[in-house]
Scaffold this motif. Structure first.
Motif, PDB file in Angstrom:
ATOM      1  N   ASP A 151       0.806  -1.219   0.000  1.00 20.21           N
ATOM      2  CA  ASP A 151       0.000   0.000   0.000  1.00 20.21           C
ATOM      3  C   ASP A 151       0.842   1.273   0.000  1.00 20.21           C
ATOM      4  O   ASP A 151       0.297   2.362   0.181  1.00 20.21           O
ATOM      5  CB  ASP A 151      -0.923   0.025   1.237  1.00 20.21           C
TER       6      ASP A 151
ATOM      7  N   THR B 119     -11.129   1.402  -9.840  1.00 19.62           N
ATOM      8  CA  THR B 119     -11.602   0.498  -8.788  1.00 19.62           C
ATOM      9  C   THR B 119     -11.179  -0.945  -9.060  1.00 19.62           C
ATOM     10  O   THR B 119     -10.886  -1.687  -8.123  1.00 19.62           O
ATOM     11  CB  THR B 119     -13.134   0.541  -8.634  1.00 19.62           C
TER      12      THR B 119
ATOM     13  N   GLY C  48      -7.943  -1.448  -7.666  1.00 17.99           N
ATOM     14  CA  GLY C  48      -8.062  -1.602  -6.220  1.00 17.99           C
ATOM     15  C   GLY C  48      -8.423  -3.020  -5.828  1.00 17.99           C
ATOM     16  O   GLY C  48      -7.883  -3.570  -4.866  1.00 17.99           O
TER      17      GLY C  48
ATOM     18  N   LEU D  37      -6.454  -5.718  -3.466  1.00 19.08           N
ATOM     19  CA  LEU D  37      -7.061  -6.462  -2.364  1.00 19.08           C
ATOM     20  C   LEU D  37      -6.762  -7.951  -2.505  1.00 19.08           C
ATOM     21  O   LEU D  37      -6.344  -8.614  -1.546  1.00 19.08           O
ATOM     22  CB  LEU D  37      -8.572  -6.222  -2.330  1.00 19.08           C
TER      23      LEU D  37
ATOM     24  N   SER E 156      -3.211  -8.710  -1.589  1.00 22.42           N
ATOM     25  CA  SER E 156      -2.893  -8.731  -0.165  1.00 22.42           C
ATOM     26  C   SER E 156      -3.504  -9.952   0.520  1.00 22.42           C
ATOM     27  O   SER E 156      -2.895 -10.505   1.437  1.00 22.42           O
ATOM     28  CB  SER E 156      -3.300  -7.427   0.529  1.00 22.42           C
TER      29      SER E 156
END
Lengths: 349, 301
Positions: free
Chosen positions: A287, A321, A324, A328, A331
């Motif tokens: 991040d 998005t 994004g 996610l 991670s």
């Protein structure tokens, strides 16, 4: 407190119920009214009813949870859920968002800039935790067990251990933006601290952030580790401090040296903390947005969050998005791998 | 919570330092020197850049560019006044403080209210609400970035002070609630029951009995949120980026770092960094134990 209760001793209002008073349970209508009334204006008959306590409790629960949940739901939960939905649309900020299936993801797959930034991000994800945790553990062990042997003590900390921890922790209390500005100056080719120091010993330092990718990557890793080593020193030395002394004594009696003690006793016993710290550091590295945005010249190096931010600025909201969502997924996958790799039997002590 | 105890325990261990025994092993003596050397080296690494910034803040821009390592011959305090007025650091400090006053109060109030209810009352959905807050800590904020911008825009609170405060509060709530829930659970139930028997309402019990009892927990999480919100960069960058006079401190410094490249007043930049850095470091040194405990507890969520 008690005066309030006495103040309520007034006759029940007319027309609300019969004159039989407290014996007859109050009607539903009265309860409905009691929801809105503060306790001191609620008739005594109602307040002394068993059901009123439940009502009072739930009124309190709803009253206390409503605002926090509303804030949290509107500004945290709902954007997260919307992000997943919008990643399948061609949304560009307006009221129209057409569902386009996996087109954004296909576009990403074919986008060279995405791969460039993601390779950097994944490199940071893999390397930064290892460097930071090894340094953090080394210093934590030095602090808790690096001191000279004293009479009757199997391990002892170095003198001034809390001073070390205080100084190491400095970067953690500063804003990432400020850290990025400071290191941007430190890495400056001609007037930076780093090349200035190298100059003193006769080395001509490279242009750290000047254009070459590998130097920029090293600079990124340095800043990331620098910011978090202190955090892990505090974390690990707390974990090491909770290991009972007699275990160390037993190891010492068995003739184990310091490094043997570390790998045989300390590391297995703090393993849970190490694993959690590993995941946390990986996510921090993935991040890392502000450091790159503020410190790095645009053409040198990019990470995935910065790539996302640039698409957002261009108005490609749907595409942004979907990036994004990929972050996610990355991670989550990383966390699962570390959980898998790092799982051993938990040792109770 | 365990970290809290542990930190203080390890923190106090060196105090019982006894003078070295009569037969210190040779191996241990060299190791001692060796470990101190490394530990001191990292002290230089960690504090060096910060010290350099403070020292450079007193030098003229010309000196800084020609010789980054030099010492100043006279203290150029005017860098600080330039930073405060011309570079708008004073304005940014006031903006940051205004936002923080609202957001920190809101976070602590709403967080403790939610935590108290979750910790002390049984009701259907209790577990769900708790998991909702706990789950929110795991998602990367960057994922919510774009929709958050749209949500704020729809509410008409983009580029406003209260909008930024609300965003700070919303994103601080998960951890605050999570942390305080476990704290409220550790408090004795007897006092709460006694208050109820005495006729105190739930609200009154909360504000006059439970909150004062929860003070240690509130201090820890309060410091945590203070640092987190004071240092916040991502949210203001997203929600408060149009009007430069509304910037908060980290935002203003990042912008200043870019602008000074054109204006050439590097002394003011370093002075601005010093102004931003020193108060936080002082707060940290005063409350070091709580800060370390609070921030490391954050990772072990």
């Amino acid at each position: 407190m008690s005066t309030e209760i006495r103040a309520d001793e007034r006759p029940p209002k007319e027309g609300e119920s019969g004159s039989t008073g407290a014996q007859k349970p109050p009607g539903r209508l009265l309860f409905a009214a009691a929801v809105l009334l503060p306790p001191r204006f609620t008739p005594q008959r109602v307040r002394y009813d068993r059901r009123y306590r439940t009502l009072d409790k739930y009124r309190f629960i709803v009253g206390f949870l409503a605002i926090p949940l509303a804030f949290y739901g509107l500004f945290v939960i709902s954007p997260f859920l919307q992000a997943i939905y919008y990643s399948f649309t061609d949304w560009s900020g307006g009221p129209v968002a057409n569902f386009i299936g996996f087109d954004n993801y296909v576009k990403m797959w074919n986008d060279e800039r995405f791969w460039d930034s993601t390779v950097t991000s994944v490199t940071l994800l893999v390397v930064a935790p290892v460097v930071t945790l090894v340094l953090g553990m080394f210093f934590a062990y030095m602090i808790t067990a690096g001191g000279r042997h004293r009479k009757g003590q199997a391990v002892s900390g170095v003198a001034g251990s809390s001073l070390y921890k205080v100084v190491y922790f400095f970067p953690q209390v500063l804003s990432v933006a400020i850290i990025a500005v400071i290191w941007g100056r430190v890495f400056n080719t001609n007037s930076g601290l780093l090349n200035g120091s190298l100059d003193l010993v006769g080395i001509d330092g490279p242009a750290w952030l000047g254009g070459e990718y590998s130097w920029a990557l090293i600079a990124m890793l340095t800043v990331l580790s620098w910011s978090f080593v202190g955090f892990y020193v505090v974390l690990f030395s707390a974990a090491m401090g909770s290991i009972p002394r007699d275990i160390y004594e037993a190891a010492l009696l068995d003739g184990a040296g310091r490094s043997r003690t570390f790998f045989g006793v300390t590391l297995p016993l703090i393993w849970d903390t190490v694993r959690t710290g590993w995941i946390y550091m990986g996510i921090q590295a993935l991040d890392s947005f502000a450091i790159v945005l503020v410190m790095m010249p645009k053409h040198v190096l990019k990470v995935t969050p910065v790539f996302l931010y640039e698409r957002f600025q261009e108005g490609q909201y749907g595409y942004a998005t979907s990036i994004g969502v990929v972050l996610l997924v990355l991670s989550v996958v990383f966390s699962l791998i570390i959980m898998r790799v790092g799982s051993r039997d938990r040792i109770e002590f | 919570m365990s970290t809290l105890k542990n930190t203080s325990r390890t923190g106090s261990s060196p105090q019982d330092a006894v003078p070295a025994g009569p037969k210190p092993a040779r191996e241990s003596a060299t190791l001692n020197v060796f470990s101190h050397a490394f530990l001191v080296l990292w002290v230089v690494m960690a504090a060096g850049p910060l010290l350099w910034v403070v020292m450079t803040a007193f030098r003229t821009s010309g000196d800084i560019l020609s010789d980054p390592m030099g010492f100043t011959t006279s203290l150029h305090w005017e860098n600080f006044s330039h930073a405060w007025t011309e570079a708008n650091i004073g304005l940014y400090v006031i903006n940051s403080l205004t936002i923080l006053a609202g957001s920190l109060t809101g976070t602590m109030l709403l967080g403790s209210m939610a935590a108290y209810v979750i910790a002390r009352f049984t009701f259907p959905g209790n577990r769900f609400v708790f998991m909702l807050f706990a789950g929110g800590m795991m998602f990367p904020v960057i994922l919510a970035l774009v929709p958050l911008y749209a949500v704020m825009d729809n509410f008409g609170i983009l580029e406003t002070r209260h909008g930024l405060m609300i965003a700070y509060i919303a994103y601080s709530l998960p951890f605050t609630t999570f942390f305080l829930t476990s704290f409220f659970r550790t408090l004795p139930t007897g006092v709460q029951e006694a208050a109820m028997v005495d006729g105190a309402s739930h609200t009154r019990t909360f504000f006059q009995i439970m909150l004062p009892m929860a003070k240690p927990g509130l201090v820890s999480i309060g410091i945590f949120n203070f640092l987190g919100q004071w240092n916040q960069y991502l949210l203001p960058l997203l929600l408060n980026n149009e009007d430069e006079s509304k910037y908060v401190l980290p935002q203003g410094l990042a912008a200043l770092a870019v602008n000074q490249g054109y204006r050439g007043d590097w002394g003011a930049l370093f002075a601005g960094l010093t102004i931003a850095m020193l108060p936080v470091l002082v707060v940290y040194i005063v409350f070091q134990r709580q800060v370390q405990a609070g921030l490391t507890a954050g990772a072990l969520k």
